[in-house]
Enzyme design. Structure first.
Site, PDB file in Angstrom:
ATOM      1  N   GLU A 158      55.719  11.976 -45.631  1.00  0.00           N
ATOM      2  CA  GLU A 158      54.993  10.759 -45.995  1.00  0.00           C
ATOM      3  C   GLU A 158      53.693  11.136 -46.701  1.00  0.00           C
ATOM      4  OE1 GLU A 158      53.199   8.054 -43.045  1.00  0.00           O
ATOM      5  OE2 GLU A 158      53.743   6.384 -44.355  1.00  0.00           O
ATOM      6  N   GLU A 172      47.395  12.773 -45.357  1.00  0.00           N
ATOM      7  CA  GLU A 172      46.406  11.691 -45.436  1.00  0.00           C
ATOM      8  C   GLU A 172      45.077  12.343 -45.778  1.00  0.00           C
ATOM      9  OE1 GLU A 172      46.057   8.280 -45.595  1.00  0.00           O
ATOM     10  OE2 GLU A 172      44.073   9.080 -46.009  1.00  0.00           O
ATOM     11  N   ASP A 199      45.300  17.010 -50.457  1.00  0.00           N
ATOM     12  CA  ASP A 199      45.991  16.133 -51.398  1.00  0.00           C
ATOM     13  C   ASP A 199      47.439  16.641 -51.494  1.00  0.00           C
ATOM     14  OD1 ASP A 199      47.109  15.036 -53.833  1.00  0.00           O
ATOM     15  OD2 ASP A 199      45.068  14.453 -54.382  1.00  0.00           O
ATOM     16  N   ASP A 216      47.744   3.829 -53.255  1.00  0.00           N
ATOM     17  CA  ASP A 216      46.547   3.226 -53.867  1.00  0.00           C
ATOM     18  C   ASP A 216      46.802   2.934 -55.338  1.00  0.00           C
ATOM     19  OD1 ASP A 216      44.528   3.317 -51.756  1.00  0.00           O
ATOM     20  OD2 ASP A 216      44.774   5.486 -51.868  1.00  0.00           O
TER      21      ASP A 216
HETATM   22  C1  LIG Z   1      46.592   1.928 -49.767  1.00  0.00           C
HETATM   23  S1  LIG Z   1      46.588   3.071 -48.480  1.00  0.00           S
HETATM   24  C2  LIG Z   1      48.154   2.730 -47.700  1.00  0.00           C
HETATM   25  C3  LIG Z   1      48.255   3.354 -46.365  1.00  0.00           C
HETATM   26  C4  LIG Z   1      49.556   3.135 -45.596  1.00  0.00           C
HETATM   27  N1  LIG Z   1      50.663   3.852 -46.225  1.00  0.00           N
HETATM   28  C5  LIG Z   1      49.869   1.693 -45.484  1.00  0.00           C
HETATM   29  O1  LIG Z   1      50.852   1.244 -46.100  1.00  0.00           O
HETATM   30  O2  LIG Z   1      49.125   0.998 -44.752  1.00  0.00           O
HETATM   31  C6  LIG Z   1      46.927   4.635 -49.272  1.00  0.00           C
HETATM   32  C7  LIG Z   1      46.561   5.841 -48.417  1.00  0.00           C
HETATM   33  O3  LIG Z   1      46.979   7.023 -49.091  1.00  0.00           O
HETATM   34  C8  LIG Z   1      45.981   8.027 -48.984  1.00  0.00           C
HETATM   35  N2  LIG Z   1      46.178   8.890 -50.167  1.00  0.00           N
HETATM   36  C9  LIG Z   1      45.991   8.509 -51.452  1.00  0.00           C
HETATM   37  N3  LIG Z   1      46.313   9.506 -52.292  1.00  0.00           N
HETATM   38  C10 LIG Z   1      46.727  10.552 -51.518  1.00  0.00           C
HETATM   39  C11 LIG Z   1      47.183  11.873 -51.805  1.00  0.00           C
HETATM   40  N4  LIG Z   1      47.261  12.294 -53.065  1.00  0.00           N
HETATM   41  N5  LIG Z   1      47.541  12.692 -50.777  1.00  0.00           N
HETATM   42  C12 LIG Z   1      47.427  12.237 -49.502  1.00  0.00           C
HETATM   43  N6  LIG Z   1      46.986  10.993 -49.164  1.00  0.00           N
HETATM   44  C13 LIG Z   1      46.644  10.163 -50.155  1.00  0.00           C
HETATM   45  C14 LIG Z   1      44.690   7.242 -48.958  1.00  0.00           C
HETATM   46  O4  LIG Z   1      43.642   7.943 -48.345  1.00  0.00           O
HETATM   47  C15 LIG Z   1      45.083   5.988 -48.171  1.00  0.00           C
HETATM   48  O5  LIG Z   1      44.856   6.147 -46.789  1.00  0.00           O
END
Ligand SMILES: C[S@@+](CC[C@H](N)C(=O)[O-])C[C@H]1O[C@@H](n2cnc3c(N)ncnc32)[C@H](O)[C@@H]1O
Length: 250
Positions: free
Chosen positions: A83, A108, A135, A158
């Site tokens: 994930e 995350e 990342d 995002d």
């Molecule tokens: C809009 S939130 C959605 C979170 C969750 N999946 C949900 O549906 O509630 C997107 C999450 O992805 C994380 N994120 C964004 N880009 C990422 C990356 N390249 N690698 C790991 N995490 C990432 C952000 O920190 C954020 O917590």
């Protein structure tokens, strides 16, 4: 115990694409353009501590060689689901608990969320889940062999609305190439979004790639028991539409 509801924003109605910035992002993708927190190879040090080893939490450039070896063994010992962007972890913690015969890796980037996730995973005794606040785009090609992943879950990524942040969007051609390379034939890319314009971009990129089938909504049945993510719960409570996509690696 119910989790506090995060302060979700709905975002503008139009999903913009700034083609010039995206072109630069793609051209400089291999140099780490768009990585959250910047290119980790140029980071002088990490500010936040991870739970001490041998907890199942890692940073690729910080963890000890022994810890990374444990991780590598874990990644190949059972069918692997990954994930990206677990946030509060509602989905991955329950999904990992419900599938002890499979292995899970969750990324995350927000350290506080990751630390909370790690605590909850430990409390639940989840031996089949590893976590990182790297990342995901940096780690995946360095950690995993081609064809070694069974499922990618990328739920409500995002949208990065501002033009200057668009390089951070996950769904650009080199990222789809990476997913295609890492999934084995028959493996699945499961994506959700409540941003229709981003959904169109994702569908066009993945279905236009050639390595994936068109989305197969009937595959939702396989995930019928999955706990909704926190963003999905927000959408349900507020009546905001969202779409799940299920692309299968040819
Ligand atoms: C809009 S939130 C959605 C979170 C969750 N999946 C949900 O549906 O509630 C997107 C999450 O992805 C994380 N994120 C964004 N880009 C990422 C990356 N390249 N690698 C790991 N995490 C990432 C952000 O920190 C954020 O917590």
């Amino acid at each position: 115990m119910p989790q506090p509801r995060p302060p979700y924003r709905v975002g503008p109605s139009e999903f913009d694409i700034d083609p010039d910035r995206l072109e630069v992002a793609v051209a400089r993708y291999d140099q780490g353009k768009g990585l959250i927190g910047g290119n980790p190879e140029r980071r002088p040090r990490w500010l936040h501590p991870l739970p001490p080893e041998p907890a199942s939490v890692f940073r690729l450039l910080e963890s000890s060689p022994e810890h990374r070896q444990r991780l590598q063994t874990f990644l190949t010992a059972a069918p692997l689901e990954i994930e990206i962007g677990s946030a509060y972890g509602e989905f991955i913690l329950d999904w990992a608990a419900a599938h002890p015969e499979r292995h899970f890796l969750a990324f995350e980037v927000k350290w506080k969320l990751l630390a909370r996730l790690a605590k909850r995973s430990e409390r639940r005794g989840l031996a089949n889940l590893w976590l990182s606040d790297d990342d995901a785009r940096y780690d995946l090609p360095r950690l995993l062999a081609p064809g070694s992943v069974d499922v990618f879950h990328i739920l409500f990524p995002d949208p990065w609305w501002k033009p200057k942040h668009q390089a951070r969007r996950l769904f650009v051609p080199p990222f789809v190439d990476l997913l295609a390379q890492l999934l084995h034939p028959g493996g699945m890319l499961r994506v959700a979004t409540d941003v229709p314009g981003y959904g169109e971009v994702i569908q066009d990129l993945v279905e236009g790639h050639g390595a994936f089938t068109p989305t197969q909504p009937q595959l939702a049945a396989r995930f019928a028991g999955a706990t909704p993510t926190s963003r999905q719960a927000f959408c349900e409570e507020t009546g905001r539409p969202y779409t799940y996509y299920y692309f299968v690696r040819r």
